[in-house]
Write a protein that holds these residues in place. Structure first.
Motif, PDB file in Angstrom:
ATOM      1  N   SER A 152       0.998  -1.153   0.016  1.00 34.99           N
ATOM      2  CA  SER A 152       0.056   0.125   0.079  1.00 34.99           C
ATOM      3  C   SER A 152       0.843   1.224  -0.026  1.00 34.99           C
ATOM      4  N   PHE A 153       0.389   2.544  -0.509  1.00 36.74           N
ATOM      5  CA  PHE A 153       1.116   3.427  -0.678  1.00 36.74           C
ATOM      6  C   PHE A 153       0.318   4.553  -0.074  1.00 36.74           C
ATOM      7  N   ARG A 154       1.006   5.647   0.573  1.00 36.44           N
ATOM      8  CA  ARG A 154       0.268   7.009   0.987  1.00 36.44           C
ATOM      9  C   ARG A 154       1.207   8.079   0.955  1.00 36.44           C
ATOM     10  N   PHE A 155       0.934   8.972  -0.001  1.00 37.88           N
ATOM     11  CA  PHE A 155       1.503  10.096  -0.225  1.00 37.88           C
ATOM     12  C   PHE A 155       1.343  11.264   0.661  1.00 37.88           C
ATOM     13  N   LEU A 156       2.118  11.408   1.892  1.00 37.56           N
ATOM     14  CA  LEU A 156       1.379  12.160   2.906  1.00 37.56           C
ATOM     15  C   LEU A 156       2.027  13.813   3.212  1.00 37.56           C
ATOM     16  N   ALA A 157       2.662  14.199   2.033  1.00 36.89           N
ATOM     17  CA  ALA A 157       3.625  15.445   2.212  1.00 36.89           C
ATOM     18  C   ALA A 157       2.406  16.625   2.626  1.00 36.89           C
ATOM     19  N   ALA A 158       1.419  16.695   1.917  1.00 32.92           N
ATOM     20  CA  ALA A 158       0.201  17.735   2.218  1.00 32.92           C
ATOM     21  C   ALA A 158      -0.098  17.875   3.615  1.00 32.92           C
ATOM     22  N   ALA A 159      -0.446  16.486   4.085  1.00 34.53           N
ATOM     23  CA  ALA A 159      -0.957  16.381   5.407  1.00 34.53           C
ATOM     24  C   ALA A 159       0.169  16.783   6.461  1.00 34.53           C
ATOM     25  N   TYR A 160       1.218  16.709   6.166  1.00 32.94           N
ATOM     26  CA  TYR A 160       2.461  17.015   7.155  1.00 32.94           C
ATOM     27  C   TYR A 160       3.050  18.395   6.769  1.00 32.94           C
ATOM     28  N   ARG A 162       4.102  19.666   4.090  1.00 29.72           N
ATOM     29  CA  ARG A 162       5.365  19.702   3.194  1.00 29.72           C
ATOM     30  C   ARG A 162       4.773  19.429   1.770  1.00 29.72           C
ATOM     31  N   ILE A 163       5.707  19.552   0.846  1.00 32.19           N
ATOM     32  CA  ILE A 163       5.645  19.265  -0.517  1.00 32.19           C
ATOM     33  C   ILE A 163       6.569  18.201  -0.925  1.00 32.19           C
ATOM     34  N   ASN A 164       6.179  17.255  -1.623  1.00 33.71           N
ATOM     35  CA  ASN A 164       7.230  16.252  -2.554  1.00 33.71           C
ATOM     36  C   ASN A 164       6.460  15.413  -3.573  1.00 33.71           C
ATOM     37  N   SER A 165       7.034  14.461  -4.135  1.00 35.57           N
ATOM     38  CA  SER A 165       6.533  13.690  -5.284  1.00 35.57           C
ATOM     39  C   SER A 165       5.827  14.300  -6.386  1.00 35.57           C
ATOM     40  N   THR A 166       5.919  15.568  -6.550  1.00 31.35           N
ATOM     41  CA  THR A 166       5.487  16.421  -7.811  1.00 31.35           C
ATOM     42  C   THR A 166       6.497  16.162  -9.260  1.00 31.35           C
ATOM     43  N   TRP A 167       7.780  15.536  -8.757  1.00 24.55           N
ATOM     44  CA  TRP A 167       8.637  14.912 -10.093  1.00 24.55           C
ATOM     45  C   TRP A 167       8.616  13.717 -10.010  1.00 24.55           C
ATOM     46  N   THR A 168       7.871  12.903  -9.227  1.00 27.28           N
ATOM     47  CA  THR A 168       7.877  11.283  -9.507  1.00 27.28           C
ATOM     48  C   THR A 168       6.671  10.873  -9.741  1.00 27.28           C
ATOM     49  N   LEU A 169       5.462  11.049  -9.111  1.00 28.76           N
ATOM     50  CA  LEU A 169       4.111  10.449  -9.106  1.00 28.76           C
ATOM     51  C   LEU A 169       3.889  10.680 -10.670  1.00 28.76           C
ATOM     52  N   GLU A 243      16.159  15.893 -13.430  1.00 21.47           N
ATOM     53  CA  GLU A 243      16.642  16.745 -12.416  1.00 21.47           C
ATOM     54  C   GLU A 243      15.977  18.279 -12.497  1.00 21.47           C
ATOM     55  N   GLN A 244      15.596  18.562 -13.727  1.00 23.47           N
ATOM     56  CA  GLN A 244      14.776  20.076 -13.521  1.00 23.47           C
ATOM     57  C   GLN A 244      13.488  19.800 -12.809  1.00 23.47           C
ATOM     58  N   GLN A 245      13.030  18.697 -12.853  1.00 27.13           N
ATOM     59  CA  GLN A 245      11.690  18.743 -12.106  1.00 27.13           C
ATOM     60  C   GLN A 245      11.981  18.551 -10.577  1.00 27.13           C
ATOM     61  N   TRP A 246      13.333  17.892 -10.216  1.00 31.74           N
ATOM     62  CA  TRP A 246      13.453  17.774  -8.761  1.00 31.74           C
ATOM     63  C   TRP A 246      14.191  19.030  -8.378  1.00 31.74           C
ATOM     64  N   ALA A 247      14.937  19.793  -8.936  1.00 30.18           N
ATOM     65  CA  ALA A 247      15.384  21.294  -8.701  1.00 30.18           C
ATOM     66  C   ALA A 247      14.076  22.271  -8.457  1.00 30.18           C
ATOM     67  N   ASN A 248      13.109  21.966  -9.476  1.00 29.03           N
ATOM     68  CA  ASN A 248      12.008  23.108  -9.211  1.00 29.03           C
ATOM     69  C   ASN A 248      11.202  22.683  -7.846  1.00 29.03           C
ATOM     70  N   GLU A 249      11.163  21.473  -7.715  1.00 28.95           N
ATOM     71  CA  GLU A 249      10.238  21.128  -6.362  1.00 28.95           C
ATOM     72  C   GLU A 249      11.364  21.810  -5.049  1.00 28.95           C
ATOM     73  N   ARG A 250      12.707  21.586  -5.245  1.00 29.39           N
ATOM     74  CA  ARG A 250      13.580  21.937  -4.149  1.00 29.39           C
ATOM     75  C   ARG A 250      13.521  23.400  -3.987  1.00 29.39           C
ATOM     76  N   ASP A 251      13.535  24.295  -5.239  1.00 27.73           N
ATOM     77  CA  ASP A 251      13.523  25.753  -5.251  1.00 27.73           C
ATOM     78  C   ASP A 251      12.273  26.148  -4.639  1.00 27.73           C
ATOM     79  N   PHE A 252      11.083  25.561  -4.810  1.00 31.65           N
ATOM     80  CA  PHE A 252       9.711  26.030  -4.393  1.00 31.65           C
ATOM     81  C   PHE A 252       9.570  25.531  -2.875  1.00 31.65           C
ATOM     82  N   THR A 253      10.152  24.477  -2.456  1.00 31.68           N
ATOM     83  CA  THR A 253       9.872  24.251  -0.818  1.00 31.68           C
ATOM     84  C   THR A 253      10.871  25.059  -0.056  1.00 31.68           C
ATOM     85  N   THR A 254      12.244  25.436  -0.798  1.00 29.33           N
ATOM     86  CA  THR A 254      13.382  26.075   0.126  1.00 29.33           C
ATOM     87  C   THR A 254      12.744  27.611   0.011  1.00 29.33           C
TER      88      THR A 254
END
Length: 275
Positions: A152-160, A162-169, A243-254
């Motif tokens: 089973s899976f659970r993408f919990l960032a918004a509940a916590y 935080r922000i993640n998985s925008t560049w993976t899921l 990598e650009q997707q990952w970098a975009n997410e890191r810039d946004f969350t930083t």
């Protein structure tokens, strides 16, 4: 505490060239397939800093190993692939009071997930149980996922907070479903995960290893340069490279939405555990 290192050598596998002293990762090689097992079963394989460092190092070592054509990640025990980040450790880190250090460690951990995702050799996730939070991020960054009824899976960032998985899921299940799972943080059980493409294969638990080896050895037996070339091109051909997707997410969350600390993110867990 987990044993420092366990290495099984079987089939046509050869000995590792460099000695590896891992506390939370088990390494096994068989017929060109390397199994890396997250080994903190008493903590549902929660990913602390040490485990993350060891996993990144082990993946790097397997990429450099000519005897390995495919890498498999899985978890110890029958309950969890991984429960995600180690909340106890995160809380201790927050108590140290250095916001800059916490953010740098978060970025390093995220970068580690990116490095595993962009591994030169294909990486299969043998998802033997729940994969929540950071483990869902890791799972969705892998090339292929094989699961069983316990998966089973659970993408919990918004509940916590935080922000993640925008560049993976989105790359795995498409935008509409990725939005639903990221916005809601709900549990995705095995059957649904298979239906939406989060699992490539859904098999009985006692057949997971055989199915993983079937796919892993098929990959490992092909020409390595071709397999790695196909993966590199697939990553390049996305609308925006990984990598650009990952970098975009890191810039946004930083710079725009900073994540909650452990006290803010996990109040119910902390209250329940009395820590």
């Amino acid at each position: 505490m987990a044993p420092r290192l366990t290495i099984w050598i079987s089939g046509s596998a050869s000995k590792l060239e460099a000695a590896m002293d891992y506390e939370f990762i088990l390494v096994e090689k068989e017929d060109g397939v390397a199994f890396l097992t997250l080994n903190r079963p008493e903590k549902l394989n929660a990913m602390n800093r040490q485990l993350n460092r060891e996993l990144q190092d082990a993946v790097k070592a397997m990429n450099a190993d000519d005897d390995v054509g495919c890498i498999v990640l899985t978890g110890s025990g029958e309950r969890a692939f991984s429960a995600g980040g180690d909340i106890h450790e995160q809380r201790e880190r927050d108590r140290e009071g250095d916001q800059g250090t916490r953010e740098q460690q978060d970025q390093n951990r995220s970068r580690g997930t990116y490095d595993i995702s962009s591994s030169l050799k294909p990486v299969i996730g043998m998802i033997n149980g729940l994969a929540y939070g950071g483990a869902a991020v890791l799972s969705s960054s892998l090339d292929i996922r094989i699961g069983c009824g316990r998966s089973s899976f659970r993408f919990l960032a918004a509940a916590y907070g935080r922000i993640n998985s925008t560049w993976t899921l989105p790359n795995q299940v498409g935008w509409p479903i990725a939005k639903e799972l990221l916005f809601t943080g709900r549990v995705v059980e095995a059957e649904e995960a298979y239906r939406i493409g989060l699992l490539n294969h859904l098999v009985p638990a006692d057949q997971m290893r055989a199915k993983t080896m079937e796919i892993g050895t098929a990959i490992a037996n092909n020409r390595r340069e071709s397999v790695m070339g196909i993966k590199e091109l697939l990553l390049q051909h996305m609308g925006c490279n990984l990598e650009q997707q990952w970098a975009n997410e890191r810039d946004f969350t930083t710079n725009r939405v900073r994540g909650y600390n452990a006290e803010q993110a996990f109040p119910e867990f902390i209250a329940r555990k009395g820590i």
